[in-house]
Design an enzyme around this catalytic site. Structure first.
Site, PDB file in Angstrom:
ATOM      1  N   ASN A   1       0.795  -1.453  -0.161  1.00 22.27           N
ATOM      2  CA  ASN A   1      -0.176  -0.008  -0.205  1.00 22.27           C
ATOM      3  C   ASN A   1       0.907   1.296  -0.018  1.00 22.27           C
ATOM      4  O   ASN A   1       0.476   2.285  -0.667  1.00 22.27           O
ATOM      5  CB  ASN A   1      -1.236   0.196   1.241  1.00 22.27           C
ATOM      6  CG  ASN A   1      -2.315  -0.854   0.977  1.00 22.27           C
ATOM      7  OD1 ASN A   1      -2.739  -1.221  -0.358  1.00 22.27           O
ATOM      8  ND2 ASN A   1      -3.083  -1.031   1.689  1.00 22.27           N
TER       9      ASN A   1
ATOM     10  N   CYS B   1      -7.461   2.853   3.444  1.00 24.16           N
ATOM     11  CA  CYS B   1      -6.143   1.951   3.663  1.00 24.16           C
ATOM     12  C   CYS B   1      -4.924   2.955   3.475  1.00 24.16           C
ATOM     13  O   CYS B   1      -3.957   2.949   4.424  1.00 24.16           O
ATOM     14  CB  CYS B   1      -6.023   0.925   2.732  1.00 24.16           C
ATOM     15  SG  CYS B   1      -6.973  -0.405   3.082  1.00 24.16           S
ATOM     16  N   PHE B   2      -4.826   3.793   2.337  1.00 24.99           N
ATOM     17  CA  PHE B   2      -3.429   4.289   1.839  1.00 24.99           C
ATOM     18  C   PHE B   2      -2.785   5.223   3.297  1.00 24.99           C
ATOM     19  O   PHE B   2      -1.823   4.842   3.636  1.00 24.99           O
ATOM     20  CB  PHE B   2      -3.462   5.010   0.616  1.00 24.99           C
ATOM     21  CG  PHE B   2      -3.437   4.172  -0.428  1.00 24.99           C
ATOM     22  CD1 PHE B   2      -3.478   2.846  -0.449  1.00 24.99           C
ATOM     23  CD2 PHE B   2      -3.494   4.886  -1.845  1.00 24.99           C
ATOM     24  CE1 PHE B   2      -3.295   2.190  -1.491  1.00 24.99           C
ATOM     25  CE2 PHE B   2      -3.315   4.053  -3.000  1.00 24.99           C
ATOM     26  CZ  PHE B   2      -3.421   2.670  -2.812  1.00 24.99           C
TER      27      PHE B   2
ATOM     28  N   LYS C   1      -3.778   5.420   6.282  1.00 25.85           N
ATOM     29  CA  LYS C   1      -3.880   4.756   7.481  1.00 25.85           C
ATOM     30  C   LYS C   1      -2.452   3.715   7.537  1.00 25.85           C
ATOM     31  O   LYS C   1      -1.977   3.859   8.602  1.00 25.85           O
ATOM     32  CB  LYS C   1      -5.216   3.973   7.711  1.00 25.85           C
ATOM     33  CG  LYS C   1      -5.153   2.946   8.930  1.00 25.85           C
ATOM     34  CD  LYS C   1      -6.536   2.506   9.211  1.00 25.85           C
ATOM     35  CE  LYS C   1      -6.988   1.366   8.069  1.00 25.85           C
ATOM     36  NZ  LYS C   1      -6.182   0.233   8.210  1.00 25.85           N
TER      37      LYS C   1
HETATM   38  C1  UDX Z   1     -10.904  -3.124   6.184  1.00 27.68           C
HETATM   39  C2  UDX Z   1      -9.737  -4.230   6.536  1.00 27.68           C
HETATM   40  O1  UDX Z   1     -10.247  -5.531   7.235  1.00 27.68           O
HETATM   41  C3  UDX Z   1      -8.593  -3.561   7.205  1.00 27.68           C
HETATM   42  O2  UDX Z   1      -7.652  -4.308   6.985  1.00 27.68           O
HETATM   43  C4  UDX Z   1      -8.368  -2.400   6.591  1.00 27.68           C
HETATM   44  O3  UDX Z   1      -7.203  -1.918   7.157  1.00 27.68           O
HETATM   45  C5  UDX Z   1      -9.396  -1.421   6.669  1.00 27.68           C
HETATM   46  O4  UDX Z   1     -10.457  -1.951   6.440  1.00 27.68           O
HETATM   47  P1  UDX Z   1     -13.353  -3.103   6.022  1.00 27.68           P
HETATM   48  O5  UDX Z   1     -13.793  -4.549   5.657  1.00 27.68           O
HETATM   49  O6  UDX Z   1     -12.973  -2.072   5.199  1.00 27.68           O
HETATM   50  O7  UDX Z   1     -11.843  -3.536   6.902  1.00 27.68           O
HETATM   51  O8  UDX Z   1     -13.871  -2.419   7.316  1.00 27.68           O
HETATM   52  P2  UDX Z   1     -15.307  -2.188   7.699  1.00 27.68           P
HETATM   53  O9  UDX Z   1     -16.080  -1.983   6.521  1.00 27.68           O
HETATM   54  O10 UDX Z   1     -15.237  -0.927   8.838  1.00 27.68           O
HETATM   55  O11 UDX Z   1     -15.819  -3.696   8.457  1.00 27.68           O
HETATM   56  C6  UDX Z   1     -15.379  -4.082   9.607  1.00 27.68           C
HETATM   57  C7  UDX Z   1     -16.482  -4.686  10.122  1.00 27.68           C
HETATM   58  O12 UDX Z   1     -16.011  -5.394  11.497  1.00 27.68           O
HETATM   59  C8  UDX Z   1     -17.681  -3.702  10.750  1.00 27.68           C
HETATM   60  O13 UDX Z   1     -18.895  -4.003  10.204  1.00 27.68           O
HETATM   61  C9  UDX Z   1     -17.762  -3.849  12.277  1.00 27.68           C
HETATM   62  O14 UDX Z   1     -19.117  -3.833  12.672  1.00 27.68           O
HETATM   63  C10 UDX Z   1     -17.291  -5.045  12.327  1.00 27.68           C
HETATM   64  N1  UDX Z   1     -16.690  -5.201  13.811  1.00 27.68           N
HETATM   65  C11 UDX Z   1     -15.715  -4.686  14.494  1.00 27.68           C
HETATM   66  C12 UDX Z   1     -17.097  -6.617  14.338  1.00 27.68           C
HETATM   67  O15 UDX Z   1     -17.983  -7.124  14.125  1.00 27.68           O
HETATM   68  N2  UDX Z   1     -16.371  -6.799  15.731  1.00 27.68           N
HETATM   69  C13 UDX Z   1     -15.510  -5.857  16.326  1.00 27.68           C
HETATM   70  O16 UDX Z   1     -15.225  -6.092  17.208  1.00 27.68           O
HETATM   71  C14 UDX Z   1     -15.140  -4.562  15.502  1.00 27.68           C
HETATM   72  C1  UDX Z   2      -5.731  -0.149  -2.106  1.00 22.15           C
HETATM   73  C2  UDX Z   2      -4.868  -1.201  -2.748  1.00 22.15           C
HETATM   74  O1  UDX Z   2      -5.038  -0.863  -4.126  1.00 22.15           O
HETATM   75  C3  UDX Z   2      -5.334  -2.569  -2.429  1.00 22.15           C
HETATM   76  O2  UDX Z   2      -4.590  -3.518  -2.884  1.00 22.15           O
HETATM   77  C4  UDX Z   2      -5.687  -2.801  -0.855  1.00 22.15           C
HETATM   78  O3  UDX Z   2      -6.078  -4.124  -0.556  1.00 22.15           O
HETATM   79  C5  UDX Z   2      -6.342  -1.673  -0.218  1.00 22.15           C
HETATM   80  O4  UDX Z   2      -5.977  -0.431  -0.667  1.00 22.15           O
HETATM   81  P1  UDX Z   2      -8.270   0.719  -2.667  1.00 22.15           P
HETATM   82  O5  UDX Z   2      -8.047   2.102  -1.714  1.00 22.15           O
HETATM   83  O6  UDX Z   2      -9.638   0.213  -2.662  1.00 22.15           O
HETATM   84  O7  UDX Z   2      -7.263  -0.304  -2.647  1.00 22.15           O
HETATM   85  O8  UDX Z   2      -8.429   1.392  -4.030  1.00 22.15           O
HETATM   86  P2  UDX Z   2      -7.035   1.942  -5.158  1.00 22.15           P
HETATM   87  O9  UDX Z   2      -7.575   1.639  -6.468  1.00 22.15           O
HETATM   88  O10 UDX Z   2      -5.738   1.489  -4.647  1.00 22.15           O
HETATM   89  O11 UDX Z   2      -6.983   3.487  -4.984  1.00 22.15           O
HETATM   90  C6  UDX Z   2      -6.672   4.219  -3.839  1.00 22.15           C
HETATM   91  C7  UDX Z   2      -6.857   5.752  -4.097  1.00 22.15           C
HETATM   92  O12 UDX Z   2      -5.780   6.192  -5.171  1.00 22.15           O
HETATM   93  C8  UDX Z   2      -8.168   6.259  -4.828  1.00 22.15           C
HETATM   94  O13 UDX Z   2      -8.750   7.495  -4.230  1.00 22.15           O
HETATM   95  C9  UDX Z   2      -7.751   6.419  -6.116  1.00 22.15           C
HETATM   96  O14 UDX Z   2      -8.563   7.158  -6.842  1.00 22.15           O
HETATM   97  C10 UDX Z   2      -6.433   6.977  -6.054  1.00 22.15           C
HETATM   98  N1  UDX Z   2      -5.304   6.853  -7.272  1.00 22.15           N
HETATM   99  C11 UDX Z   2      -5.098   5.349  -7.694  1.00 22.15           C
HETATM  100  C12 UDX Z   2      -5.257   7.629  -7.909  1.00 22.15           C
HETATM  101  O15 UDX Z   2      -5.320   9.151  -7.546  1.00 22.15           O
HETATM  102  N2  UDX Z   2      -4.260   7.558  -9.320  1.00 22.15           N
HETATM  103  C13 UDX Z   2      -3.942   6.263  -9.699  1.00 22.15           C
HETATM  104  O16 UDX Z   2      -3.326   6.203 -10.549  1.00 22.15           O
HETATM  105  C14 UDX Z   2      -4.500   5.134  -8.836  1.00 22.15           C
END
Ligand code: UDX
Ligand code: UDX
Length: 463
Positions: free
Chosen positions: A225, A277-278, A280
């Site tokens: 990332n 993600c990025f 964080k």
């Molecule tokens: C992702 C990835 O798992 C993490 O690695 C990445 O860094 C950020 O996001 P994501 O699936 O995008 O997670 O997060 P989110 O959509 O917020 O889902 C997490 C879920 O876990 C939520 O629905 C929340 O309610 C649940 N949760 C959280 C539990 O069920 N138990 C807990 O104790 C905490």
């Molecule tokens: C990213 C990683 O790509 C993925 O592998 C990881 O598991 C989670 O984080 P995501 O954040 O879902 O995925 O989307 P990504 O396509 O990577 O884009 C991230 C951000 O960068 C977006 O806001 C996108 O618009 C921006 N971006 C991407 C640019 O501005 N320019 C680019 O050329 C590519």
């Protein structure tokens, strides 16, 4: 192999799609996704597949096919843990908002909570898999909690980071560049790796399943990332230089992308990267480097974030400057609020920060996004405007349609690269705007020549 039941804790953007694909590809395994959030689980179980909590192209079709066959969504966390042979932890790991590492380190309280629940509930041996992105060496903490339960249950901990990108999650899951599995060197560790690799081998070619030690796997996700984000910040840094020198960043990107060592992906200049993600993960990396005393390493990676913040800010400042140094009481139309196209996710979207800056300049903002709700947009803004005084405008609304959004606007700002924006009747939009009519294309997705012929003043990024 022995895995009959899988449980995934966390029904979010990662857990939901990942388990849907595992269930589809492994019909003999029962997959249960659990979450504490009842509303979210109810939405996953909604008979109307348009109401799933996450929008991802192709996801509703898979959920429709396998839900209640071998994919289940439930709030009964303990029951699912107890029954499972393999448990994925896919809960969120937000940046800490308190205490040591505030604003930088990952908050691992949910991860620890999961580990403690598993430790308390488990009566049979289990493979526990870190799916969430975690700081390197988190597996050691999970292991320590699990190994001190005293009830004789054996746990193997694997790291299996998810590389899916939102908007293409299903595609990425079905045909991943690689699946990474980190595990212990011991025989038990190697058996656990083989169990998980066997699941993926139902649809992923063997040569794409990579196994490493746990720490390499954990760190690889943060590194991937960080590298991707760094490319975006690198091209964005060049975009500012292009604007000063008369070079065109799209041409520069094409030229350097043809070098096979550089490659053409992730070279799109933009208003700044967003997503959960990025930022964080880089903060996390910076914090880890600092905690080992590696200040130069920390500073190097922090610059990627500094550049991204600068890019978002200068986009807003450019709008104000171009509109004769004032946007007070002017309507600015936002096309797009999601952090990228084909998702309803708005976490860390550049749109939020650009909007906040313009509201502080007392602009009125109308937003259109094909997938984001007004409630979501307002809650995003409430968070960033919380520290602002009453001089900041709060005049922001979401419209049902792009044409109304742009009506009587002084300028349009394109914040997300939704494909449908390219198909609009731009002449009609122009006719209904204030003149001169400006377009600030934060994604360089619209046809500059066509828009300039109509009469728009077009400002792209880096040209
Ligand atoms: C992702 C990835 O798992 C993490 O690695 C990445 O860094 C950020 O996001 P994501 O699936 O995008 O997670 O997060 P989110 O959509 O917020 O889902 C997490 C879920 O876990 C939520 O629905 C929340 O309610 C649940 N949760 C959280 C539990 O069920 N138990 C807990 O104790 C905490
Ligand atoms: C990213 C990683 O790509 C993925 O592998 C990881 O598991 C989670 O984080 P995501 O954040 O879902 O995925 O989307 P990504 O396509 O990577 O884009 C991230 C951000 O960068 C977006 O806001 C996108 O618009 C921006 N971006 C991407 C640019 O501005 N320019 C680019 O050329 C590519």
């Amino acid at each position: 192999m022995n895995i009959k039941k899988i449980c995934c804790i966390g029904a979010g953007y990662v857990g939901g799609p990942t388990m849907a694909v595992i269930a589809q590809k492994c019909p003999s395994i029962q997959v249960t996704v659990v979450d504490l959030n009842e509303a979210r689980i109810a939405a996953w179980n909604d008979t109307d597949l348009n109401k799933l909590p996450i929008y991802e192209p192709g996801l509703a079709e898979i959920v429709g096919e396998v839900r209640n066959r071998n994919l289940f969504f439930s709030t009964e966390v303990e029951k699912a843990i107890e029954e499972a042979d393999m448990i994925f932890i896919s809960v969120n790991t937000p940046t800490k908002t308190y205490g040591l590492g505030k604003g930088m380190a990952a908050d691992l309280k949910y991860i620890e909570l999961c580990a403690r629940t598993i430790a308390r509930v488990a009566k049979t041996d289990k493979i526990v898999i870190e799916k969430s992105t975690l700081p390197v060496r988190t597996a050691a903490a999970i292991k320590s909690i699990l190994d001190h339960t005293g009830n004789g249950v054996q746990f193997q901990i694997l790291s299996n980071p998810e590389f899916l990108a939102e908007g293409t999650a299903v595609k990425d899951l079905l045909a991943p560049d690689r699946v990474l599995i980190g595990g212990d060197d011991s025989i038990e560790g190697q058996i656990a790796i083989a169990e998980l690799a066997f699941i993926y081998s139902n649809w992923v070619p063997q040569e794409r399943i990579l196994t490493t030690n746990v720490w390499s796997s954990e760190l690889s996700k943060l590194t991937a990332n960080a590298f991707l984000a760094q490319r975006v910040s690198s091209i964005n840094a060049m975009s500012e230089l292009c604007e000063k020198t008369g070079a065109d960043v799209n041409e520069v990107a094409s030229a350097i992308g043809m070098d096979s060592r550089i490659g053409h992906k992730f070279l799109k200049a933009s208003v700044g990267f967003g997503g959960s993600c990025f930022q964080k993960d880089i903060m996390n990396l910076v914090y880890i480097a600092q905690s080992y005393g590696l200040q130069e390493v920390a500073d190097y990676w922090e610059q990627v974030i500094i550049m991204n913040d600068h890019q978002k800010r200068r986009f807003g400042r450019n709008i104000v400057k171009t509109l004769y140094n004032t946007v007070a009481d002017k309507k600015i139309a936002f096309l797009g609020w999601a952090f990228k196209k084909d998702t309803n996710d708005t976490r860390e979207s550049a749109a939020i920060y650009v909007a906040a800056d313009l509201l502080c300049e007392q602009a009125n903002i109308a937003v259109f996004d094909p997938k984001v709700t007004e409630m979501q947009m307002k809650s995003d803004l409430d968070l960033v405007l919380a520290g602002c005084d009453e001089t900041c405008s709060r005049d922001v609304s979401m419209q049902e349609d792009a044409y109304n959004t742009c009506k009587d606007a002084h300028a349009i700002a394109v914040l997300t690269e939704w494909d449908e924006f390219k198909t609009y009747d731009w002449q009609r939009i122009y006719d209904n705007m204030m003149k001169p009519a400006f377009i600030f294309d934060g994604r360089n997705v619209l046809d500059r020549k066509e828009l300039e012929t109509i009469g728009f003043i077009y400002k792209g990024i880096g040209s």
